[in-house]
Scaffold this motif. Structure first.
Motif, PDB file in Angstrom:
ATOM      1  N   ASP A  52       0.845  -1.205   0.000  1.00 46.32           N
ATOM      2  CA  ASP A  52       0.000   0.000   0.000  1.00 46.32           C
ATOM      3  C   ASP A  52       0.876   1.249   0.000  1.00 46.32           C
ATOM      4  O   ASP A  52       2.083   1.194   0.143  1.00 46.32           O
ATOM      5  CB  ASP A  52      -0.930   0.010   1.224  1.00 46.32           C
ATOM      6  N   LYS A  53       0.164   2.396  -0.150  1.00 45.62           N
ATOM      7  CA  LYS A  53       0.771   3.732  -0.013  1.00 45.62           C
ATOM      8  C   LYS A  53       1.937   3.964  -0.975  1.00 45.62           C
ATOM      9  O   LYS A  53       3.074   4.161  -0.555  1.00 45.62           O
ATOM     10  CB  LYS A  53       1.251   3.963   1.429  1.00 45.62           C
ATOM     11  N   PRO A  54       1.797   3.917  -2.288  1.00 47.07           N
ATOM     12  CA  PRO A  54       0.543   3.644  -2.984  1.00 47.07           C
ATOM     13  C   PRO A  54       0.333   2.158  -3.169  1.00 47.07           C
ATOM     14  O   PRO A  54       1.245   1.368  -3.018  1.00 47.07           O
ATOM     15  CB  PRO A  54       0.742   4.357  -4.318  1.00 47.07           C
ATOM     16  N   LEU A  55      -0.880   1.819  -3.545  1.00 44.72           N
ATOM     17  CA  LEU A  55      -1.228   0.418  -3.734  1.00 44.72           C
ATOM     18  C   LEU A  55      -0.551  -0.108  -4.995  1.00 44.72           C
ATOM     19  O   LEU A  55      -0.718   0.451  -6.085  1.00 44.72           O
ATOM     20  CB  LEU A  55      -2.748   0.277  -3.836  1.00 44.72           C
ATOM     21  N   GLN A  56       0.254  -1.204  -4.827  1.00 42.93           N
ATOM     22  CA  GLN A  56       0.930  -1.851  -5.936  1.00 42.93           C
ATOM     23  C   GLN A  56       0.769  -3.350  -5.779  1.00 42.93           C
ATOM     24  O   GLN A  56       0.671  -3.859  -4.658  1.00 42.93           O
ATOM     25  CB  GLN A  56       2.425  -1.488  -5.957  1.00 42.93           C
ATOM     26  N   VAL A  57       0.776  -4.022  -6.904  1.00 44.07           N
ATOM     27  CA  VAL A  57       0.666  -5.474  -6.889  1.00 44.07           C
ATOM     28  C   VAL A  57       1.730  -6.038  -7.819  1.00 44.07           C
ATOM     29  O   VAL A  57       1.951  -5.523  -8.923  1.00 44.07           O
ATOM     30  CB  VAL A  57      -0.753  -5.916  -7.309  1.00 44.07           C
ATOM     31  N   PHE A  58       2.430  -7.067  -7.340  1.00 41.61           N
ATOM     32  CA  PHE A  58       3.460  -7.754  -8.116  1.00 41.61           C
ATOM     33  C   PHE A  58       3.079  -9.233  -8.191  1.00 41.61           C
ATOM     34  O   PHE A  58       2.478  -9.778  -7.266  1.00 41.61           O
ATOM     35  CB  PHE A  58       4.841  -7.620  -7.456  1.00 41.61           C
ATOM     36  N   HIS A  59       3.433  -9.836  -9.292  1.00 43.25           N
ATOM     37  CA  HIS A  59       3.121 -11.239  -9.510  1.00 43.25           C
ATOM     38  C   HIS A  59       4.422 -12.038  -9.508  1.00 43.25           C
ATOM     39  O   HIS A  59       5.369 -11.710 -10.244  1.00 43.25           O
ATOM     40  CB  HIS A  59       2.368 -11.432 -10.820  1.00 43.25           C
ATOM     41  N   VAL A  60       4.466 -13.086  -8.716  1.00 47.97           N
ATOM     42  CA  VAL A  60       5.666 -13.910  -8.540  1.00 47.97           C
ATOM     43  C   VAL A  60       5.294 -15.365  -8.804  1.00 47.97           C
ATOM     44  O   VAL A  60       4.259 -15.846  -8.298  1.00 47.97           O
ATOM     45  CB  VAL A  60       6.245 -13.753  -7.107  1.00 47.97           C
ATOM     46  N   GLU A  61       6.072 -16.010  -9.627  1.00 50.69           N
ATOM     47  CA  GLU A  61       5.885 -17.418  -9.929  1.00 50.69           C
ATOM     48  C   GLU A  61       6.988 -18.221  -9.246  1.00 50.69           C
ATOM     49  O   GLU A  61       8.187 -17.952  -9.441  1.00 50.69           O
ATOM     50  CB  GLU A  61       5.943 -17.667 -11.438  1.00 50.69           C
ATOM     51  N   VAL A  62       6.590 -19.212  -8.441  1.00 48.37           N
ATOM     52  CA  VAL A  62       7.549 -20.106  -7.769  1.00 48.37           C
ATOM     53  C   VAL A  62       7.315 -21.509  -8.328  1.00 48.37           C
ATOM     54  O   VAL A  62       6.255 -22.109  -8.092  1.00 48.37           O
ATOM     55  CB  VAL A  62       7.358 -20.075  -6.242  1.00 48.37           C
ATOM     56  N   GLU A  63       8.286 -21.982  -9.104  1.00 48.77           N
ATOM     57  CA  GLU A  63       8.167 -23.306  -9.707  1.00 48.77           C
ATOM     58  C   GLU A  63       8.607 -24.362  -8.698  1.00 48.77           C
ATOM     59  O   GLU A  63       9.662 -24.242  -8.065  1.00 48.77           O
ATOM     60  CB  GLU A  63       9.022 -23.394 -10.968  1.00 48.77           C
ATOM     61  N   VAL A  64       7.778 -25.373  -8.548  1.00 51.18           N
ATOM     62  CA  VAL A  64       8.088 -26.473  -7.635  1.00 51.18           C
ATOM     63  C   VAL A  64       8.759 -27.576  -8.451  1.00 51.18           C
ATOM     64  O   VAL A  64       8.148 -28.162  -9.365  1.00 51.18           O
ATOM     65  CB  VAL A  64       6.802 -26.993  -6.951  1.00 51.18           C
ATOM     66  N   LYS A  65      10.030 -27.843  -8.153  1.00 49.79           N
ATOM     67  CA  LYS A  65      10.812 -28.856  -8.860  1.00 49.79           C
ATOM     68  C   LYS A  65      10.492 -30.241  -8.280  1.00 49.79           C
ATOM     69  O   LYS A  65      10.394 -30.421  -7.061  1.00 49.79           O
ATOM     70  CB  LYS A  65      12.305 -28.564  -8.728  1.00 49.79           C
ATOM     71  N   ASP A  66      10.365 -31.196  -9.203  1.00 47.70           N
ATOM     72  CA  ASP A  66      10.059 -32.560  -8.779  1.00 47.70           C
ATOM     73  C   ASP A  66      11.322 -33.265  -8.284  1.00 47.70           C
ATOM     74  O   ASP A  66      12.407 -33.096  -8.850  1.00 47.70           O
ATOM     75  CB  ASP A  66       9.448 -33.327  -9.959  1.00 47.70           C
ATOM     76  N   ILE A  67      11.180 -34.038  -7.228  1.00 47.52           N
ATOM     77  CA  ILE A  67      12.253 -34.927  -6.761  1.00 47.52           C
ATOM     78  C   ILE A  67      11.714 -36.360  -6.796  1.00 47.52           C
ATOM     79  O   ILE A  67      10.495 -36.594  -6.814  1.00 47.52           O
ATOM     80  CB  ILE A  67      12.722 -34.544  -5.348  1.00 47.52           C
ATOM     81  N   ASN A  68      12.608 -37.281  -6.825  1.00 51.00           N
ATOM     82  CA  ASN A  68      12.206 -38.687  -6.934  1.00 51.00           C
ATOM     83  C   ASN A  68      11.807 -39.197  -5.551  1.00 51.00           C
ATOM     84  O   ASN A  68      12.580 -39.893  -4.878  1.00 51.00           O
ATOM     85  CB  ASN A  68      13.348 -39.518  -7.525  1.00 51.00           C
ATOM     86  N   ASP A  69      10.611 -38.814  -5.137  1.00 49.87           N
ATOM     87  CA  ASP A  69      10.135 -39.210  -3.819  1.00 49.87           C
ATOM     88  C   ASP A  69       8.997 -40.221  -3.879  1.00 49.87           C
ATOM     89  O   ASP A  69       8.402 -40.546  -2.854  1.00 49.87           O
ATOM     90  CB  ASP A  69       9.672 -37.973  -3.043  1.00 49.87           C
ATOM     91  N   ASN A  70       8.675 -40.687  -5.073  1.00 48.00           N
ATOM     92  CA  ASN A  70       7.600 -41.658  -5.202  1.00 48.00           C
ATOM     93  C   ASN A  70       8.104 -42.883  -5.988  1.00 48.00           C
ATOM     94  O   ASN A  70       8.598 -42.738  -7.132  1.00 48.00           O
ATOM     95  CB  ASN A  70       6.396 -41.059  -5.930  1.00 48.00           C
ATOM     96  N   PRO A  71       7.987 -44.091  -5.442  1.00 43.75           N
ATOM     97  CA  PRO A  71       8.400 -45.300  -6.171  1.00 43.75           C
ATOM     98  C   PRO A  71       7.317 -45.720  -7.145  1.00 43.75           C
ATOM     99  O   PRO A  71       6.148 -45.335  -7.019  1.00 43.75           O
ATOM    100  CB  PRO A  71       8.580 -46.332  -5.060  1.00 43.75           C
ATOM    101  N   PRO A  72       7.670 -46.517  -8.148  1.00 43.98           N
ATOM    102  CA  PRO A  72       6.642 -47.067  -9.041  1.00 43.98           C
ATOM    103  C   PRO A  72       5.696 -47.960  -8.248  1.00 43.98           C
ATOM    104  O   PRO A  72       6.102 -48.680  -7.330  1.00 43.98           O
ATOM    105  CB  PRO A  72       7.439 -47.855 -10.063  1.00 43.98           C
ATOM    106  N   VAL A  73       4.425 -47.917  -8.608  1.00 41.01           N
ATOM    107  CA  VAL A  73       3.401 -48.687  -7.890  1.00 41.01           C
ATOM    108  C   VAL A  73       2.569 -49.437  -8.914  1.00 41.01           C
ATOM    109  O   VAL A  73       2.072 -48.842  -9.886  1.00 41.01           O
ATOM    110  CB  VAL A  73       2.510 -47.777  -7.037  1.00 41.01           C
ATOM    111  N   PHE A  74       2.403 -50.767  -8.698  1.00 38.98           N
ATOM    112  CA  PHE A  74       1.533 -51.590  -9.530  1.00 38.98           C
ATOM    113  C   PHE A  74       0.125 -51.550  -8.953  1.00 38.98           C
ATOM    114  O   PHE A  74      -0.069 -51.319  -7.757  1.00 38.98           O
ATOM    115  CB  PHE A  74       2.054 -53.028  -9.583  1.00 38.98           C
ATOM    116  N   PRO A  75      -0.861 -51.842  -9.762  1.00 36.93           N
ATOM    117  CA  PRO A  75      -2.234 -51.824  -9.249  1.00 36.93           C
ATOM    118  C   PRO A  75      -2.464 -52.841  -8.151  1.00 36.93           C
ATOM    119  O   PRO A  75      -3.296 -52.605  -7.277  1.00 36.93           O
ATOM    120  CB  PRO A  75      -3.074 -52.136 -10.477  1.00 36.93           C
TER     121      PRO A  75
END
Length: 937
Positions: free
Chosen positions: A111-134
């Motif tokens: 505020d004072k004056p009112l401003q807005v900024f846009h920020v993108e935070v990309e979430v990087k994938d890590i190998n935290d999930n094993p393959p799963v069969f049905p």
């Protein structure tokens, strides 16, 4: 045995996608960060304050805050150092699912004056999930009669990760009967399955136990396994087969239940029960698919039984199988890929944040009022939204980012014209038919003190009778302020000033809240005819505004003053006149004159005289002029008349009720010789000092001219100074002065003509001064044939002008002196006849107007005039308490210098006249030689 993944083409496409995404981010102009999923609390993400160009010291004062859709607690900003850090556990799979790109969109608002900024935070994938069969175990029933290279499909494993972490490779435990085939692409034209490499022999091996292992491409890699239990059945040589291994269908969303999706077609070369086939879903189909689709076991028709929503799932992969009814049933498998077509079934959604209300009416154009974001769950043209603002208002929508708007002020506001605006923001997509959403927004305009209190008119006229009770209400002023609340709270006060020698607040007061004006004391018309002042109205805003209004209070005259009798001369008692009258006088002879004044004005000051009848009903030989007060004989006197007559003259005004005073005239009838002797002695006494007084007259004239010139010069200087300064409180100014001085041989005058003046605090109005001196001696004047004076100095300038018209209104101020003192007369209307008769005077005009006349009166009714070389016995300077008295003494007598000119108040002069030396005969002679009395013209 390890089989390499055939997904090289998919990896290349994924790499190309990342390159395009990086190029888009570089051109968007926004701040981008990346953070690995599952990062610990406090993990550094970026210096967001520095990257946005904000100073650390202004984060707290400007109310730095971060907003995010969905979960707002994943990331946080340290306001001390401006660092963005991980606040809670971030699970990419939970946040974005199988999406190739996963990012958190943040809105940074200050505020004072009112401003807005846009920020993108990309979430990087890590190998935290094993393959799963049905399932952990899969049962397969394979007849021993199956031919070599027969394929037996298997359900592959799934990995919740993306990219390399989700690229799976399969490995089958070592055996001599089966080998493993892997799919070439996602469509799995050749699905994962077992290939028979060696003929089965139930008698040799009725059951086989194999382990299928799936390994992802992450580091470190993770694996998943499934147990394969293969039961060798006795022969049913031909298995049913579908006419296609993959079916593709496009299905619109929101279709009604019972809609046909596709009809499958399969065949079996066997006969009898081994050739009768039944359609069904594969055993590993998810419950979600079973809740949305139904397959007819006989016809193979797949129909819709649940709600199909594009926003929920864009495609469905349905695995189907067909089984014969042989003793050892054989099955065939296929896949149906259902693509859901988007329909425009979601209206746009509007969200309002950071509402700054109310807005001040002095806000500058461009001021941000609120932030509005728009979203649409549809895709393509159905998700493209256009926002508009209605109705036509002094606001506009400004796009700050994709589907993000700011409502800003476009033109100045005026609360007095419109105090609130009802806005409607409409968001409409481009689908067919188009859908829209609206949000109503009420914008209130806060008041600013920009309007001063205003009176209905700039000036008010009030009429108040004199002698009012103290504290009486005389008027009410009222001012209106177009503002509101404290800005419209008006208070009233007097604009303080001086009225003469006193403060205005001693006369009137005004109530601060109601505006009522009160008279604090009784008003006196004789003291103050017009009270002009200003009342101020001020509001309670900051800064306060105000305005003034002028009040003219006219004090109306009431008949509260009785007529006051003037003494006829020195030595006489007020109200009593003594006269000697010869027996030989005829009818019409003026015996005496009763003079009176009234402090009131108009009809209240118009006096009339009447003679009170004598007791006993006897007819008196005397009468009195109705308006002149002159006592004269009505007939010739005879022996029957009493030698001493006591006449009572009643003087009345014309007020309501009328007030009166009574004068006593004592008339003594004497022989003619005795009256002449007394008159001779008086004349001798008057002519004695004539020679000695000549020089004194010259000095007196010079002194009077000098004083008068100094007075006129002072008035001229005062007028010039007053005219050079702009008037502020009313219009009061003296008229043009005129100075006329003739030689000693003729008459002279010193006068100042003035215009009628209204006092509003500058003091009493200036009066006029006119003095007359006689001409040089030209011989004695006969009493029987009185000499008429020069008409040029007999009347004032205004009276001479009126002589040429039928009606004359005299308002010029003229000083008249006579034995009895000044006689004040009101302006009258008289006919301009050549010889007006005595006592013929019309009623006064100009009642209530402060116009006084001091004049000399000459006519047949006053035969006794001042002779040449004679002076009036006193001069009065109007507007001053001083009186110049002149007394003549015999030539050879010792002259007291102090008796020539005397300065003092009028009351002291009256007392001195009583103390003058001489007898009644001398006083009568002075009276006979004095200036003729004044009457109304």
């Amino acid at each position: 045995m390890v089989f390499p993944s055939p997904g090289d083409l998919g990896a290349r496409l994924l790499l190309l996608f990342y390159i395009n995404l990086a190029a888009w981010e570089a051109g968007s102009g926004q701040v981008h960060y990346s953070v690995p999923e599952e990062a610990k609390h406090g993990t550094f993400v970026g210096r967001i304050a520095q990257d946005l160009g904000l100073e650390l010291a202004e984060l707290v004062p400007r109310l730095f805050r971060v907003a995010s859709k969905g979960r707002a607690d994943l990331l946080e900003v340290n306001l001390q150092n401006g660092i963005l850090f991980v606040n809670s556990r971030i699970d990419r799979e939970e946040l974005c699912g199988r999406s190739a790109v996963c990012s958190i969109h943040l809105e940074v608002i200050v505020d004072k004056p009112l401003q807005v900024f846009h920020v993108e935070v990309e979430v990087k994938d890590i190998n935290d999930n094993p393959p799963v069969f049905p399932a952990t175990q899969k049962n397969l029933f394979i007849p021993e009669s199956r031919l070599l290279d027969s394929r037996f499909p298997l359900e592959g494993a799934s990995d919740a990760d993306i990219g390399t972490n989700a690229q799976l490779t399969y490995r089958l435990s070592p055996n001599e009967y089966f080998s493993l085939t892997v799919p070439i692409n996602e469509e799995q034209v050749k699905p994962l399955g077992l290939v028979l490499q060696k003929s089965l022999d139930r008698e040799e091996a009725p059951e086989l136990y194999l382990v299928l292992t799936a390994t992802d491409g992450g580091k470190p890699e993770q694996t998943g396994t499934v147990q394969l239990l293969i039961t060798v059945l006795d022969a049913n040589d031909n298995a049913p087969t579908f006419d296609r291994t993959l079916y593709k269908v496009k299905l619109p969303e929101n279709v009604s239940k019972g809609t046909l999706v596709i009809k499958l077609n399969a065949s079996d070369l066997d006969e009898g029960l081994n050739g009768d086939i039944i359609y069904s879903f594969s055993s590993d189909v998810s419950p979600d698919i079973k809740s949305k689709f139904h397959i007819d076991p006989i016809t193979g028709e797949i129909t819709v039984i649940g709600h199909i929503d594009f926003e929920e799932s864009k495609a469905y992969k349905v695995r189907v199988q067909v089984t014969d009814q042989g003793a050892l049933p054989l099955s065939g498998h296929s896949t149906v890929l259902v693509d859901v077509v988007d329909a425009n079934d979601n209206a746009p959604e509007l969200t309002i944040t950071s509402l700054s209300l109310p807005i001040s009416e002095d806000a500058q154009p461009g001021t941000v009022i609120t932030l509005i974001s728009v979203s649409d769950r549809d895709s393509g043209a159905n998700g493209q939204v256009t926002s508009t603002l209605t109705p036509k208002v002094p606001f506009k929508l400004v796009s700050t980012f994709k589907n993000h708007y700011s409502l800003v002020l476009e033109s100045p506001l005026d609360r007095e014209s419109l105090s609130a605006y009802d806005l409607v923001v409409t968001a409409q997509d481009r689908g067919s038919p188009s859908l829209s959403a609206t949000v109503s927004l009420s914008v209130e305009v806060a008041d600013v003190n920009d309007n001063a209190p205003a009176f209905e008119q700039p000036e008010y006229t009030v009429f108040v009778k004199e002698n009012n009770p103290p504290g009486c209400h005389i008027f009410t002023v009222s001012a209106h302020d177009a503002d509101t609340q404290e800005n419209a709270l008006v208070s009233y006060s007097l604009v303080e000033r001086r009225v003469g020698e006193r403060a205005l607040s001693s006369y009137v007061s005004v109530h601060a809240e109601s505006g009522k004006v009160y008279a604090l004391q009784p008003l006196d018309h004789e003291e103050l005819e017009l009270l002009q002042f200003q009342v101020s109205a001020r509001d309670s805003g900051f800064p306060p505004l105000g305005s003034n209004v002028t009040l003219q209070v006219f004090v109306l005259d009431e008949n509260d003053n009785a007529p006051a009798l003037l003494p006829p001369g020195s030595g006489s008692v007020s109200g009593s006149v003594s006269e000697l009258v010869p027996w030989s006088v005829g009818a019409g002879h003026v015996v005496a004159k009763v003079r009176a004044v009234d402090a009131d004005s108009g009809y209240n000051a118009w006096l009339s005289y009447e003679l009170q009848p004598a007791s006993g009903g006897e007819r008196s030989p005397f009468r009195v002029g109705l308006y002149t007060g002159e006592v004269s004989t009505t007939r010739a006197l005879d022996e029957a008349d009493a030698p001493r007559q006591r006449l009572l003259v009643v003087v009345k005004d014309h007020g309501e009720p009328p007030l009166a005073a009574t004068a006593t005239v004592l008339v003594s009838l004497v022989e003619s010789g005795q009256a002449l002797k007394t008159s001779s002695q008086t004349s001798a006494g008057a002519r004695g000092p004539e020679a000695a007084l000549l020089d004194v007259n010259v000095y007196l004239i010079i002194a009077i001219c000098a004083v008068s010139s100094l007075l006129v010069l002072t008035l001229l200087l005062y007028t010039a100074l007053r005219c050079s300064v702009p008037p502020t409180e009313g219009a009061c100014g003296p008229g043009k002065p005129t100075l006329v001085c003739s030689s000693a041989a003729g008459s002279w005058s010193c006068s100042q003509q003035r215009r009628q003046r209204v006092c509003s605090g500058e003091g009493p109005p200036k009066t006029d001064l006119m003095a007359f001196s006689p001409s040089l001696p030209q011989g004695p004047s006969s009493p029987g044939n009185p000499r008429q004076p020069n008409p040029d100095w007999r009347y004032s300038a205004s009276l001479r002008a009126g002589m040429h018209s039928s009606v004359h209104l005299e308002e010029a101020g003229i000083l008249r002196a006579g034995p009895g003192g000044p006689d004040q007369q009101w302006p009258t209307v008289s006919s301009a006849t050549p010889e007006p008769e005595a006592g013929e005077v019309s009623p006064p005009v100009g009642a209530g107007v402060n116009s006084n006349s001091w004049t000399f009166k000459y006519g047949p009714s006053n035969p006794k005039q001042s002779g040449p070389g004679e002076l009036p016995d006193k001069f009065i300077i109007p507007g001053s308490p001083a009186i110049i008295s002149i007394r003549q003494e015999p030539t050879n007598s010792q002259i007291d210098k102090s008796d020539f000119i005397t300065f003092g108040k009028k009351e002291e002069t009256k007392k001195k006249k009583k103390k003058k030396k001489g007898n009644k005969t001398q006083e009568k002679k002075e009276k006979g030689n004095s200036t003729t009395d004044n009457s109304d013209q």
